[in-house]
Every structure is written in structure tokens, then in C-alpha cells.
Design a protein around this motif. Sequence first.
Motif, PDB file in Angstrom:
ATOM      1  N   SER A 136      24.296  -5.624 -51.413  1.00 32.73           N
ATOM      2  CA  SER A 136      25.112  -4.926 -52.407  1.00 32.73           C
ATOM      3  C   SER A 136      26.394  -4.311 -51.874  1.00 32.73           C
ATOM      4  N   ASP A 137      26.594  -4.296 -50.557  1.00 33.28           N
ATOM      5  CA  ASP A 137      27.742  -3.587 -49.988  1.00 33.28           C
ATOM      6  C   ASP A 137      28.388  -4.352 -48.844  1.00 33.28           C
ATOM      7  N   MET A 138      29.662  -4.014 -48.630  1.00 38.13           N
ATOM      8  CA  MET A 138      30.339  -4.330 -47.382  1.00 38.13           C
ATOM      9  C   MET A 138      30.366  -3.025 -46.591  1.00 38.13           C
ATOM     10  N   VAL A 139      29.551  -2.966 -45.551  1.00 40.96           N
ATOM     11  CA  VAL A 139      29.389  -1.745 -44.762  1.00 40.96           C
ATOM     12  C   VAL A 139      30.219  -1.876 -43.493  1.00 40.96           C
ATOM     13  N   VAL A 140      30.925  -0.803 -43.142  1.00 40.99           N
ATOM     14  CA  VAL A 140      31.732  -0.794 -41.924  1.00 40.99           C
ATOM     15  C   VAL A 140      31.343   0.405 -41.081  1.00 40.99           C
ATOM     16  N   CYS A 141      30.915   0.149 -39.842  1.00 41.21           N
ATOM     17  CA  CYS A 141      30.690   1.199 -38.848  1.00 41.21           C
ATOM     18  C   CYS A 141      31.966   1.293 -38.024  1.00 41.21           C
ATOM     19  N   ILE A 179      31.331   3.249 -45.767  1.00 37.18           N
ATOM     20  CA  ILE A 179      31.863   3.474 -44.430  1.00 37.18           C
ATOM     21  C   ILE A 179      30.923   4.385 -43.666  1.00 37.18           C
ATOM     22  N   VAL A 180      30.551   3.963 -42.460  1.00 34.06           N
ATOM     23  CA  VAL A 180      29.752   4.780 -41.546  1.00 34.06           C
ATOM     24  C   VAL A 180      30.728   5.253 -40.468  1.00 34.06           C
ATOM     25  N   PRO A 181      31.162   6.528 -40.536  1.00 34.42           N
ATOM     26  CA  PRO A 181      32.201   7.010 -39.626  1.00 34.42           C
ATOM     27  C   PRO A 181      31.636   7.426 -38.278  1.00 34.42           C
ATOM     28  N   GLY A 182      32.528   7.740 -37.350  1.00 36.63           N
ATOM     29  CA  GLY A 182      32.109   8.021 -35.985  1.00 36.63           C
ATOM     30  C   GLY A 182      31.293   9.270 -35.803  1.00 36.63           C
ATOM     31  N   HIS A 183      31.524  10.292 -36.665  1.00 41.02           N
ATOM     32  CA  HIS A 183      30.859  11.581 -36.449  1.00 41.02           C
ATOM     33  C   HIS A 183      30.442  12.222 -37.769  1.00 41.02           C
ATOM     34  N   GLY A 184      29.910  11.442 -38.689  1.00 40.43           N
ATOM     35  CA  GLY A 184      29.513  12.021 -39.965  1.00 40.43           C
ATOM     36  C   GLY A 184      28.623  11.087 -40.751  1.00 40.43           C
ATOM     37  N   ALA A 244      34.776  11.426 -40.101  1.00 42.12           N
ATOM     38  CA  ALA A 244      33.862  11.714 -41.201  1.00 42.12           C
ATOM     39  C   ALA A 244      34.631  11.437 -42.491  1.00 42.12           C
ATOM     40  N   ALA A 245      34.013  11.694 -43.638  1.00 41.81           N
ATOM     41  CA  ALA A 245      34.651  11.380 -44.909  1.00 41.81           C
ATOM     42  C   ALA A 245      35.992  12.085 -45.075  1.00 41.81           C
ATOM     43  N   PHE A 246      36.158  13.273 -44.472  1.00 42.17           N
ATOM     44  CA  PHE A 246      37.404  14.028 -44.613  1.00 42.17           C
ATOM     45  C   PHE A 246      38.534  13.471 -43.741  1.00 42.17           C
TER      46      PHE A 246
END
Length: 200
Positions: A143-148, A184-189, A154-156
Motif C-alpha cells: 500500500s505504500d512507497m516507504v523511504v528510510c 517516510i522513516v526519518p533518521g531520528h523520529g 523527524a517529521a519537523f
Amino acid sequence: MTELTIVPGGTAVVHVLHDGYVGRDGDDERVAGTVTLIVDGDAVIVVDPGMVASRDALLTALAAHGPHPGDVTDVVFSHHHPDHTVNAALFPAARIHDHWATYVGDRWLDRDADGFHLAPSVRLLRTPGHTAQDISTVASTASDMVVCTHAWWAAFGPPEDPLGSDAAALHASRALLLSFASLIVPGHGAAFRPDQGTPR
């Protein structure tokens, strides 16, 4: 950067094992990376096995999804900062991937990460900005295109990376990722869904 040829509807399954942070409980010296598990066919991939408060807790989170440390086939470093790499040895059978090579035992196998296939629905993508060598891991799920990625802490954001090596490259990498990423899977969040408020 390569043109992305992967599309949604893939076979990858993504689980965030550990939500990262910068600063915790009023202690600015506490830092942990977001650690992600991606399973796709025979590939069991851990992205950014860096600093965490408890290695046991990280391995317990992994086991909750089925794999044991020895089952991990691949480890990806988004970049070579210790907060994203320091626990790679927890996965003794894994191939290690970074921006320019794959490492297997004592073999250093040169290759460009940009567009490299880790699994049927998982690719690496060159996304400089935080460092000149940053890469992102792109996984197509049902269902998604996920990016690490470390294009965002983080989201902010932050809107401008205070430790970034190249602001223009970072904004170009963000634009590329936002052109297709739905998670999106960010580096610190925690993982987040991009919207109009997402720093570009």
C-alpha cells in the motif's frame, strides 16, 4: 540521482524497530537512530542499526516480527555516522551496504548504490545533503512507497539541517523523495506521512 523505476504494490513489508531521537529527558547528549526492518522474499534487511539505549530491546523488537539476528541478510547504512552504524555487528551473517560498496566478510565489492536492487521491491537511492554520501532505502509495500532516509531528522525537519554538508543537495534530495514517498522513516523520529507542511 537515478530515475526511480519502482512503483507501489510491491512485496516488501516494513516494521520500525526503534524510533530514534536527538536529546531525551533533558539530556542533549542522548541520541538514537531510527532502526527499521524490511522483509522482502528471502531478504531480511535492517536499515541503520545505530545507537539505541538498549540492544536487548532492539533484538526483542526484531524477534517480535519473526527474524533472529542471524537471519538478517543485509544491513544498510544511510551514512557513516556512528549513531546509524554502531550496532551492525549484532547481525553477524549480514552483507553491509553503503553508498559505494557491499561488504561481505573480508570482501569489498565496489558498486554505486544509486538504483541498486537489494530485493525485488527494495532499492537504494543516492540522496546527498546530510552528508555527501547519504543514501535512502526505498521499499514498495502493498500500500505504500516507504523511504528510510536521513533527509529529515523527524517529521519537523528541521527545515535546514544544522549538521548538513550541502543545503542545496539536501533540498534536491527531499524534492526527489517527496515526488513518490507516501511514508517516510526519518533518521531520528517516528515514521510520518508527508504533507504540505513537510519541510522541502
